[in-house]
Design a protein around this motif. Structure first.
Motif, PDB file in Angstrom:
ATOM      1  N   VAL A  20       0.864  -1.181   0.000  1.00  0.00           N
ATOM      2  CA  VAL A  20       0.000   0.000   0.000  1.00  0.00           C
ATOM      3  C   VAL A  20       0.901   1.231   0.000  1.00  0.00           C
ATOM      4  O   VAL A  20       1.820   1.315   0.812  1.00  0.00           O
ATOM      5  CB  VAL A  20      -0.898   0.023   1.259  1.00  0.00           C
ATOM      6  CG1 VAL A  20      -1.715   1.310   1.317  1.00  0.00           C
ATOM      7  CG2 VAL A  20      -1.795  -1.200   1.291  1.00  0.00           C
ATOM      8  N   ILE A  21       0.667   2.140  -0.947  1.00  0.00           N
ATOM      9  CA  ILE A  21       1.434   3.389  -0.950  1.00  0.00           C
ATOM     10  C   ILE A  21       0.544   4.506  -0.396  1.00  0.00           C
ATOM     11  O   ILE A  21      -0.493   4.841  -0.970  1.00  0.00           O
ATOM     12  CB  ILE A  21       1.920   3.747  -2.368  1.00  0.00           C
ATOM     13  CG1 ILE A  21       2.914   2.699  -2.870  1.00  0.00           C
ATOM     14  CG2 ILE A  21       2.564   5.145  -2.370  1.00  0.00           C
ATOM     15  CD1 ILE A  21       4.240   2.642  -2.127  1.00  0.00           C
ATOM     16  N   VAL A  22       0.971   5.046   0.745  1.00  0.00           N
ATOM     17  CA  VAL A  22       0.253   6.141   1.383  1.00  0.00           C
ATOM     18  C   VAL A  22       0.866   7.458   0.922  1.00  0.00           C
ATOM     19  O   VAL A  22       2.083   7.634   0.994  1.00  0.00           O
ATOM     20  CB  VAL A  22       0.337   6.026   2.922  1.00  0.00           C
ATOM     21  CG1 VAL A  22      -0.287   7.238   3.594  1.00  0.00           C
ATOM     22  CG2 VAL A  22      -0.321   4.733   3.393  1.00  0.00           C
ATOM     23  N   VAL A  23       0.017   8.343   0.436  1.00  0.00           N
ATOM     24  CA  VAL A  23       0.468   9.653  -0.044  1.00  0.00           C
ATOM     25  C   VAL A  23      -0.104  10.724   0.881  1.00  0.00           C
ATOM     26  O   VAL A  23      -1.273  11.088   0.752  1.00  0.00           O
ATOM     27  CB  VAL A  23       0.002   9.904  -1.492  1.00  0.00           C
ATOM     28  CG1 VAL A  23       0.535  11.241  -2.015  1.00  0.00           C
ATOM     29  CG2 VAL A  23       0.427   8.768  -2.414  1.00  0.00           C
ATOM     30  N   PRO A  24       0.695  11.212   1.843  1.00  0.00           N
ATOM     31  CA  PRO A  24       0.214  12.341   2.648  1.00  0.00           C
ATOM     32  C   PRO A  24       0.244  13.589   1.774  1.00  0.00           C
ATOM     33  O   PRO A  24       1.213  13.799   1.041  1.00  0.00           O
ATOM     34  CB  PRO A  24       1.241  12.445   3.782  1.00  0.00           C
ATOM     35  CG  PRO A  24       2.167  11.269   3.636  1.00  0.00           C
ATOM     36  CD  PRO A  24       2.054  10.790   2.226  1.00  0.00           C
ATOM     37  N   CYS A  25      -0.794  14.381   1.848  1.00  0.00           N
ATOM     38  CA  CYS A  25      -0.968  15.452   0.872  1.00  0.00           C
ATOM     39  C   CYS A  25      -1.484  16.712   1.537  1.00  0.00           C
ATOM     40  O   CYS A  25      -2.392  16.652   2.356  1.00  0.00           O
ATOM     41  CB  CYS A  25      -1.973  14.962  -0.177  1.00  0.00           C
ATOM     42  SG  CYS A  25      -2.351  16.162  -1.444  1.00  0.00           S
ATOM     43  N   GLY A  79      -0.764  16.974  12.091  1.00  0.00           N
ATOM     44  CA  GLY A  79       0.630  16.758  11.669  1.00  0.00           C
ATOM     45  C   GLY A  79       0.817  15.685  10.613  1.00  0.00           C
ATOM     46  O   GLY A  79      -0.098  14.938  10.256  1.00  0.00           O
ATOM     47  N   LYS A  80       2.070  15.608  10.131  1.00  0.00           N
ATOM     48  CA  LYS A  80       2.395  14.607   9.131  1.00  0.00           C
ATOM     49  C   LYS A  80       2.420  13.199   9.736  1.00  0.00           C
ATOM     50  O   LYS A  80       1.952  12.238   9.118  1.00  0.00           O
ATOM     51  CB  LYS A  80       3.763  14.913   8.507  1.00  0.00           C
ATOM     52  CG  LYS A  80       4.037  13.989   7.346  1.00  0.00           C
ATOM     53  CD  LYS A  80       5.387  14.173   6.713  1.00  0.00           C
ATOM     54  CE  LYS A  80       5.541  13.145   5.602  1.00  0.00           C
ATOM     55  NZ  LYS A  80       6.950  12.932   5.246  1.00  0.00           N
ATOM     56  N   PHE A 136       6.575  16.310  12.288  1.00  0.00           N
ATOM     57  CA  PHE A 136       7.783  15.924  11.552  1.00  0.00           C
ATOM     58  C   PHE A 136       8.760  15.133  12.407  1.00  0.00           C
ATOM     59  O   PHE A 136       9.846  14.783  11.955  1.00  0.00           O
ATOM     60  CB  PHE A 136       8.462  17.158  10.970  1.00  0.00           C
ATOM     61  CG  PHE A 136       7.672  17.793   9.879  1.00  0.00           C
ATOM     62  CD1 PHE A 136       7.437  17.102   8.698  1.00  0.00           C
ATOM     63  CD2 PHE A 136       7.114  19.052  10.035  1.00  0.00           C
ATOM     64  CE1 PHE A 136       6.685  17.664   7.686  1.00  0.00           C
ATOM     65  CE2 PHE A 136       6.358  19.628   9.026  1.00  0.00           C
ATOM     66  CZ  PHE A 136       6.136  18.938   7.849  1.00  0.00           C
ATOM     67  N   ALA A 137       8.375  14.864  13.664  1.00  0.00           N
ATOM     68  CA  ALA A 137       9.209  13.981  14.481  1.00  0.00           C
ATOM     69  C   ALA A 137       9.059  12.534  14.032  1.00  0.00           C
ATOM     70  O   ALA A 137       9.838  11.670  14.427  1.00  0.00           O
ATOM     71  CB  ALA A 137       8.821  14.119  15.947  1.00  0.00           C
ATOM     72  N   VAL A 138       8.072  12.264  13.195  1.00  0.00           N
ATOM     73  CA  VAL A 138       7.711  10.874  12.915  1.00  0.00           C
ATOM     74  C   VAL A 138       8.849  10.064  12.307  1.00  0.00           C
ATOM     75  O   VAL A 138       9.103   8.931  12.740  1.00  0.00           O
ATOM     76  CB  VAL A 138       6.424  10.795  12.034  1.00  0.00           C
ATOM     77  CG1 VAL A 138       6.601  11.520  10.706  1.00  0.00           C
ATOM     78  CG2 VAL A 138       5.972   9.381  11.831  1.00  0.00           C
ATOM     79  N   GLU A 139       9.564  10.628  11.360  1.00  0.00           N
ATOM     80  CA  GLU A 139      10.583   9.821  10.683  1.00  0.00           C
ATOM     81  C   GLU A 139      11.785   9.507  11.575  1.00  0.00           C
ATOM     82  O   GLU A 139      12.159   8.346  11.701  1.00  0.00           O
ATOM     83  CB  GLU A 139      10.995  10.460   9.354  1.00  0.00           C
ATOM     84  CG  GLU A 139       9.929  10.273   8.273  1.00  0.00           C
ATOM     85  CD  GLU A 139       9.208  11.551   7.899  1.00  0.00           C
ATOM     86  OE1 GLU A 139       9.517  12.599   8.513  1.00  0.00           O
ATOM     87  OE2 GLU A 139       8.335  11.513   7.012  1.00  0.00           O
ATOM     88  N   PRO A 140      12.415  10.517  12.209  1.00  0.00           N
ATOM     89  CA  PRO A 140      13.530  10.140  13.091  1.00  0.00           C
ATOM     90  C   PRO A 140      13.082   9.286  14.281  1.00  0.00           C
ATOM     91  O   PRO A 140      13.825   8.421  14.738  1.00  0.00           O
ATOM     92  CB  PRO A 140      14.101  11.490  13.554  1.00  0.00           C
ATOM     93  CG  PRO A 140      13.080  12.513  13.203  1.00  0.00           C
ATOM     94  CD  PRO A 140      12.289  11.971  12.062  1.00  0.00           C
TER      95      PRO A 140
END
Lengths: 412, 412
Positions: free
Chosen positions: B59-64, B149-150, B273-277
């Motif tokens: 599944v490709i999720v595209v946050p937009c 947030g993202k 934006f803390a999500v990725e790290p």
């Protein structure tokens, strides 16, 4: 790859120009419907096996002039594995030998990726000697070297492609910053050549957009500065015969294009930047039904020209305004001088060029140089001379020990 | 796709971080060697069948957020056909309803391409109600809506992915100008997930370069402004345990990443934006062997993190300096507050943030919000409430009459 269906085409004798088709999906999945129209969707899939079948017969020629190593590496990484790479360089050989850097880049890539390639320098004296030996003196300039233009590089590339025994040749400019766009061009070639269903077919790319710097931000321009003019005049040329205005030609200047060698070897290529628009003119001259065709077998078939609009932006080095003006005028020069351009169009071209400041009143547009078809070359002599005399000529055979790519595959 | 081999990795408990691997060829041909090392070339092929096998489960999720129609259309065209698209939007709903435009873009694309997708708006009251009903009050803000947030968009996307019954989820930002790059990200996810050989795997992308305007020309920057700082501190975190300096982590801020849902559903995602790290931090906390793992079955296996450097430039909208500084500091906040960050690193983070002017002397970095794992959600309740109450929730089933994508595939 999924393409929008092409519902309309314009005929010009045996030449069938299809209206621009958009790419809908870069990867349309494994569904192998092999180009049958999608269920009422107005689109066509060309599945991976059909693409692969063309790619294994496709030579990608990369004309190259003083590009950086990382840009070339990116372009190579985008060319599908099954295509054979031919790099034709006109880069500086001094003070730094840039061709040497390019050839090394190709070699390293081929070693890593286990693939084959041919590289050659356009201005290598041995290359000139080989084309002389093969019977094309026209290609040689006063310095005794192959002329320096882009059309000439494409001609050299086509001759090499013909020697490999593969069936198709496609061109990808080396100054492309987006490897994914290169991949899309090659896939579009394969999809178009598959769909064309003729031994004499051509696929020409119209890029989706071209990012330009404007007031410190990027603007995605839809039309190239040179393409607009070239397409407009090619369409006027066609319309003058049909009495119906048309916008069918959208790829007059397409640097990115491919064709079957059965067609390509019959074309007379033009020199320099006249090469791309002149392909249309030559198709009309040879297969348009106005003049007697030297190839009745082609006339009995058809010459489909598919035009495909890619999804990726065409993101390359900006060559400046002078380059563009030059390209524009070379296209008009070849149209003006075609035997089959009708007088009204010829006069309008003259007026336009004077208005643009490209000509003085009373002057004639210069004639662009054109060459005999590549099929007139003696390929066996060409190969022997390249092999013996052209020091820049290299065949890289990937990992596998194989006979030289070209030698064993020269068509009898 | 052909990737350079990864010869080295760093272990942190069950977490195995592989050093960055370059993409060598976007399309490596039909050779089906399925990830076996190439003959002494230092590269690995993942053939089309292996890629396809992952894509049909991906599944490709595209946050937009407020992207233009043509940019979204480009992104969709780059997502391989066999992947399922989930668009999670946080775009303006007034004065112009931008979500409506986005949802229509997705719908038109799906109709043309015969494919399926889910779209939803993050701030739809019905979505908030559904997450409440499913047991995640933490996601809801004072206005009674899912937080903006993202990280929150990614959590919503992961929950939807879980409901489809597919095995993998990947993220692709909607603000990408290069469809070919999107395609490469998805292929790299598939290649990495195939090579990872663990049910608990993650693939993170490091883009080749990022074109930036500098003095009116383009400069291809190799490092993001935020990534440098995030990676440096994540590496210091690791090195403080191993006593060996390292640069292994190159993807601390990777917006483009994918994972098996068996891993993803166990992660605690952070907000904004803390999500990725924070994904790295949470991997170290849960599977690093310092704290007792809530998942001994994962500890008995391993958690490979593959990092892949793509060929395409990452060419997107410039969000400005403030955005970057925010991202940078959010990464440091989560590292500072991790239970397992050693005191020396914690102190150094504090000093760095003060020196950067992000903190006053004596202040503590703020805590970033983190959420319970998605596997704690009652997915059946989530679906029922989405279906009943979320007006923005749409399931597009391509051409074929099918049951709703999600309903029939909820894992028991």
């Amino acid at each position: 790859m999924r393409l929008a269906d092409s519902f309309r085409s314009e005929r010009f004798g045996a030449v069938r120009i299809h209206e621009l088709q958009r790419v809908i999906e870069l990867d349309s999945g494994a569904l192998a419907d092999a180009g049958r129209p999608g269920v009422s969707t107005g689109s066509r899939i060309v599945g991976p096996d059909a693409l692969r079948a063309i790619e294994t017969q496709l030579v990608i020629v990369v004309p190259c002039m003083n590009e950086t190593r990382s840009v070339i590496e990116g372009v190579l990484s985008g060319i599908p594995h099954d295509c054979l790479i031919v790099l034709v360089s006109n880069s500086d050989r001094g003070p730094v030998d840039r061709y040497e850097i390019e050839a090394q880049t190709v070699e390293q890539f081929c070693r890593l990726a286990g693939r084959s390639a041919i590289t050659v320098h356009q201005r290598d004296p041995g290359v000139a000697a080989a084309f002389k030996a093969a019977g094309m003196d026209e290609l040689i300039d006063d310095a005794g070297l192959v002329r320096a233009g882009k059309g000439e590089a494409m001609l050299v590339g086509m001759a090499l492609a013909a020697m490999t025994g593969r069936k198709y040749v496609g061109y990808v400019d080396a100054d492309n910053y987006v490897p994914g766009a290169v991949q899309e061009y090659c896939k579009a070639y394969a999809a178009g050549l598959h769909l064309a269903e003729s031994p004499y077919s051509m696929v020409r790319i119209s890029w989706h957009s071209k990012p330009k710097l404007r007031d410190g931000r990027l603007f995605f321009s839809r039309r190239g500065r040179s393409s607009e003019v070239t397409n407009e005049w090619l369409n006027r040329f066609v319309a003058e015969y049909s009495n119906f205005g048309t916008e069918v030609i959208a790829t007059g200047n397409a640097g990115e294009h491919a064709m079957s060698l059965e067609l390509g070897l019959k074309l007379r290529l033009a020199g320099g930047f006249a090469v791309e628009p002149y392909e249309y003119v030559d198709l009309f001259e040879q297969f348009g039904g106005i003049l007697e065709s030297p190839h009745p077998e082609v006339m009995a078939s058809s010459v489909p020209v598919l035009q495909i609009e890619t999804r990726n932006p065409h993101f390359h080095d900006n060559k400046g305004e002078e380059h563009v003006q030059g390209m524009r005028m070379q296209a008009l020069n070849v149209l003006y001088h075609s035997q089959i351009t009708l007088p009204a169009v010829r006069q309008a071209i003259l007026d336009f060029m004077v208005a643009q400041g490209a000509l003085q009143v009373g002057q004639e547009p210069p004639r662009e140089r054109t060459y005999p078809p590549v099929e007139t070359l003696a390929l066996d002599l060409l190969y022997d001379a390249l092999d013996a005399e052209a020091q820049s000529f290299r065949q890289l055979d990937g990992l596998v020990a194989e006979p030289p790519i070209v030698r064993e595959r020269i068509p009898a």
